[in-house]
Motif scaffolding. Structure first.
Motif, PDB file in Angstrom:
ATOM      1  N   HIS A 242     -22.789 -25.717  19.106  1.00  7.29           N
ATOM      2  CA  HIS A 242     -22.005 -25.442  20.311  1.00  7.29           C
ATOM      3  C   HIS A 242     -22.447 -26.328  21.487  1.00  7.29           C
ATOM      4  O   HIS A 242     -22.533 -25.878  22.633  1.00  7.29           O
ATOM      5  CB  HIS A 242     -22.093 -23.968  20.690  1.00  7.29           C
ATOM      6  N   GLY A 243     -22.749 -27.578  21.170  1.00  5.09           N
ATOM      7  CA  GLY A 243     -23.084 -28.535  22.214  1.00  5.09           C
ATOM      8  C   GLY A 243     -24.505 -28.479  22.723  1.00  5.09           C
ATOM      9  O   GLY A 243     -24.881 -29.258  23.593  1.00  5.09           O
ATOM     10  N   HIS A 244     -25.318 -27.581  22.180  1.00  3.48           N
ATOM     11  CA  HIS A 244     -26.703 -27.455  22.620  1.00  3.48           C
ATOM     12  C   HIS A 244     -27.640 -27.992  21.544  1.00  3.48           C
ATOM     13  O   HIS A 244     -27.446 -27.736  20.353  1.00  3.48           O
ATOM     14  CB  HIS A 244     -27.042 -26.000  22.930  1.00  3.48           C
ATOM     15  N   LEU A 245     -28.651 -28.716  21.956  1.00  4.00           N
ATOM     16  CA  LEU A 245     -29.611 -29.297  21.036  1.00  4.00           C
ATOM     17  C   LEU A 245     -30.242 -28.200  20.191  1.00  4.00           C
ATOM     18  O   LEU A 245     -30.802 -27.234  20.716  1.00  4.00           O
ATOM     19  CB  LEU A 245     -30.684 -30.037  21.832  1.00  4.00           C
ATOM     20  N   ASP A 246     -30.146 -28.338  18.853  1.00  2.35           N
ATOM     21  CA  ASP A 246     -30.658 -27.307  17.953  1.00  2.35           C
ATOM     22  C   ASP A 246     -30.958 -27.939  16.590  1.00  2.35           C
ATOM     23  O   ASP A 246     -30.243 -27.712  15.618  1.00  2.35           O
ATOM     24  CB  ASP A 246     -29.635 -26.174  17.816  1.00  2.35           C
ATOM     25  N   PRO A 247     -32.016 -28.758  16.499  1.00  2.00           N
ATOM     26  CA  PRO A 247     -32.331 -29.430  15.242  1.00  2.00           C
ATOM     27  C   PRO A 247     -32.709 -28.444  14.147  1.00  2.00           C
ATOM     28  O   PRO A 247     -33.385 -27.439  14.391  1.00  2.00           O
ATOM     29  CB  PRO A 247     -33.524 -30.326  15.605  1.00  2.00           C
ATOM     30  N   ALA A 248     -32.266 -28.744  12.931  1.00  2.00           N
ATOM     31  CA  ALA A 248     -32.580 -27.923  11.759  1.00  2.00           C
ATOM     32  C   ALA A 248     -32.307 -28.768  10.519  1.00  2.00           C
ATOM     33  O   ALA A 248     -31.561 -29.747  10.580  1.00  2.00           O
ATOM     34  CB  ALA A 248     -31.732 -26.649  11.738  1.00  2.00           C
ATOM     35  N   PRO A 249     -32.887 -28.399   9.380  1.00  2.00           N
ATOM     36  CA  PRO A 249     -32.633 -29.157   8.157  1.00  2.00           C
ATOM     37  C   PRO A 249     -31.152 -29.125   7.765  1.00  2.00           C
ATOM     38  O   PRO A 249     -30.403 -28.231   8.156  1.00  2.00           O
ATOM     39  CB  PRO A 249     -33.493 -28.434   7.115  1.00  2.00           C
ATOM     40  N   LEU A 250     -30.752 -30.116   6.979  1.00  2.00           N
ATOM     41  CA  LEU A 250     -29.400 -30.109   6.427  1.00  2.00           C
ATOM     42  C   LEU A 250     -29.225 -28.895   5.528  1.00  2.00           C
ATOM     43  O   LEU A 250     -30.160 -28.431   4.883  1.00  2.00           O
ATOM     44  CB  LEU A 250     -29.155 -31.385   5.609  1.00  2.00           C
ATOM     45  N   ASP A 251     -27.989 -28.381   5.469  1.00  2.00           N
ATOM     46  CA  ASP A 251     -27.684 -27.289   4.550  1.00  2.00           C
ATOM     47  C   ASP A 251     -26.772 -27.806   3.440  1.00  2.00           C
ATOM     48  O   ASP A 251     -26.361 -28.977   3.431  1.00  2.00           O
ATOM     49  CB  ASP A 251     -27.055 -26.115   5.293  1.00  2.00           C
ATOM     50  N   ALA A 252     -26.456 -26.940   2.503  1.00  2.00           N
ATOM     51  CA  ALA A 252     -25.671 -27.364   1.335  1.00  2.00           C
ATOM     52  C   ALA A 252     -24.284 -27.854   1.724  1.00  2.00           C
ATOM     53  O   ALA A 252     -23.776 -28.842   1.169  1.00  2.00           O
ATOM     54  CB  ALA A 252     -25.562 -26.194   0.351  1.00  2.00           C
ATOM     55  N   GLU A 253     -23.658 -27.190   2.706  1.00  2.00           N
ATOM     56  CA  GLU A 253     -22.306 -27.602   3.114  1.00  2.00           C
ATOM     57  C   GLU A 253     -22.306 -28.977   3.753  1.00  2.00           C
ATOM     58  O   GLU A 253     -21.435 -29.811   3.477  1.00  2.00           O
ATOM     59  CB  GLU A 253     -21.725 -26.575   4.088  1.00  2.00           C
ATOM     60  N   SER A 254     -23.265 -29.239   4.626  1.00  2.00           N
ATOM     61  CA  SER A 254     -23.316 -30.548   5.284  1.00  2.00           C
ATOM     62  C   SER A 254     -23.605 -31.651   4.269  1.00  2.00           C
ATOM     63  O   SER A 254     -23.026 -32.738   4.342  1.00  2.00           O
ATOM     64  CB  SER A 254     -24.359 -30.552   6.405  1.00  2.00           C
ATOM     65  N   ARG A 255     -24.478 -31.381   3.311  1.00  2.00           N
ATOM     66  CA  ARG A 255     -24.764 -32.379   2.280  1.00  2.00           C
ATOM     67  C   ARG A 255     -23.531 -32.669   1.435  1.00  2.00           C
ATOM     68  O   ARG A 255     -23.240 -33.827   1.094  1.00  2.00           O
ATOM     69  CB  ARG A 255     -25.913 -31.897   1.388  1.00  2.00           C
ATOM     70  N   ALA A 256     -22.800 -31.624   1.099  1.00  2.00           N
ATOM     71  CA  ALA A 256     -21.612 -31.805   0.263  1.00  2.00           C
ATOM     72  C   ALA A 256     -20.539 -32.602   0.997  1.00  2.00           C
ATOM     73  O   ALA A 256     -19.913 -33.506   0.424  1.00  2.00           O
ATOM     74  CB  ALA A 256     -21.068 -30.445  -0.166  1.00  2.00           C
ATOM     75  N   PHE A 257     -20.320 -32.296   2.278  1.00  2.00           N
ATOM     76  CA  PHE A 257     -19.306 -33.042   3.023  1.00  2.00           C
ATOM     77  C   PHE A 257     -19.746 -34.485   3.226  1.00  2.00           C
ATOM     78  O   PHE A 257     -18.923 -35.414   3.140  1.00  2.00           O
ATOM     79  CB  PHE A 257     -19.019 -32.381   4.367  1.00  2.00           C
ATOM     80  N   ALA A 258     -21.025 -34.698   3.465  1.00  2.00           N
ATOM     81  CA  ALA A 258     -21.523 -36.061   3.618  1.00  2.00           C
ATOM     82  C   ALA A 258     -21.248 -36.879   2.365  1.00  2.00           C
ATOM     83  O   ALA A 258     -20.825 -38.045   2.440  1.00  2.00           O
ATOM     84  CB  ALA A 258     -23.019 -36.042   3.914  1.00  2.00           C
TER      85      ALA A 258
END
Length: 275
Positions: free
Chosen positions: A163-179
């Motif tokens: 939501h526009g706020h800095l919030d680093p975290a590891p990649l998740d399964a959905e982001s990896r799949a879309f990538a």
């Protein structure tokens, strides 16, 4: 027997947090990590830093700097982009009378912040009307992710904003799949080493945010060693650039003294969530 001269990783001062992380990784591999150009002269050099200094040093140090084409986003399939984007000029964008998101096509043009405008009348008047800009319909990204891509594969990455706020975290399964889906469709049109941002929209679908140079991208929670791998390919000796990557060599849009340095997201300002 002479000891081989180690390669150089040249980092401008002051160092960002990403520069510190990749500096440690490079030093562990035996690189001479320095901010002194004189120590880099006549040696195998890699670069991590801003576009103004890069434009000034690339020729003298023999650097080959890779980055996506300015119009790359406009050729991404709509099913992956989820919005209409066109490359135009600032002069034409000023004439628009609808709500749009306007951004420079690369980090080389920093006097024009990426932002939503109710119409084109509020765009800065001090820039040349021929300045290239990307104009997009407005969408909202609820989460954004950064991927460091090497030879068409996302070797590391992380979430960087919610939501526009800095919030680093590891990649998740959905982001990896879309990538993977995005790279299967677009890797051939990107440099072999590049930074790719993707995001999840407010309706739950996924979309490409942008692609940019790996040699000036904040790593957030990505693995520094794999970020370094990408940076070394994206900003190394021009003699090592392959024929496949030559079309992606950085070509400054203005003389080095006219290219403002852009602050990285280390400053705590993530990429805008609207585009």
């Amino acid at each position: 027997m002479e000891t081989p001269t180690p390669p150089v990783l040249l980092l401008p001062a002051p160092r960002t947090s990403t520069a510190e992380l990749i500096a440690r990784a490079a030093a562990w591999r035996g690189y001479d990590v320095t901010d002194r150009v004189t120590r880099a002269e006549g040696r195998r050099v890699h670069w991590y830093g801003g576009p103004r200094a890069a434009a000034r040093l690339a020729g003298p140090l023999g650097l080959g700097l890779l980055e996506p084409a300015d119009d790359w986003l406009t050729h991404v399939p709509h099913t992956l982009l989820r919005r209409h984007i066109r490359l135009t000029t600032l002069g034409k964008a000023r004439a628009l009378r609808e709500r749009v998101f306007v951004k420079p096509p690369s980090a080389k043009i920093d006097l024009l912040p990426a932002a939503v405008h109710e119409d084109g009348s509020g765009l800065p008047g001090r820039l040349d009307p021929s300045t290239p800009v990307l104009v997009s319909e407005v969408v909202e990204f609820v989460a954004e992710y950064r991927l460091f891509v090497l030879d068409g594969t996302a070797v590391t990455g992380s979430r960087y904003a919610v939501h526009g706020h800095l919030d680093p975290a590891p990649l998740d399964a959905e982001s990896r799949a879309f990538a993977r889906t995005v790279l299967d469709a677009t890797a051939a049109s990107l440099p072999s080493a590049v930074c790719l941002d993707i995001g999840r929209l407010s309706d739950g679908s996924w979309a490409v945010v942008e692609a940019n140079m790996a040699w000036f991208a904040h790593c957030y929670a990505a693995e520094p060693d794999r970020v370094l791998d990408t940076v070394l390919r994206a900003a190394g000796p021009i003699t090592a650039v392959t024929d496949r990557d030559r079309p992606h060599l950085n070509r400054p849009t203005a003389p080095p003294e006219q290219i403002p340095e852009r602050r990285t997201a280390d400053a705590g300002r993530p990429t805008p969530t609207l585009s």
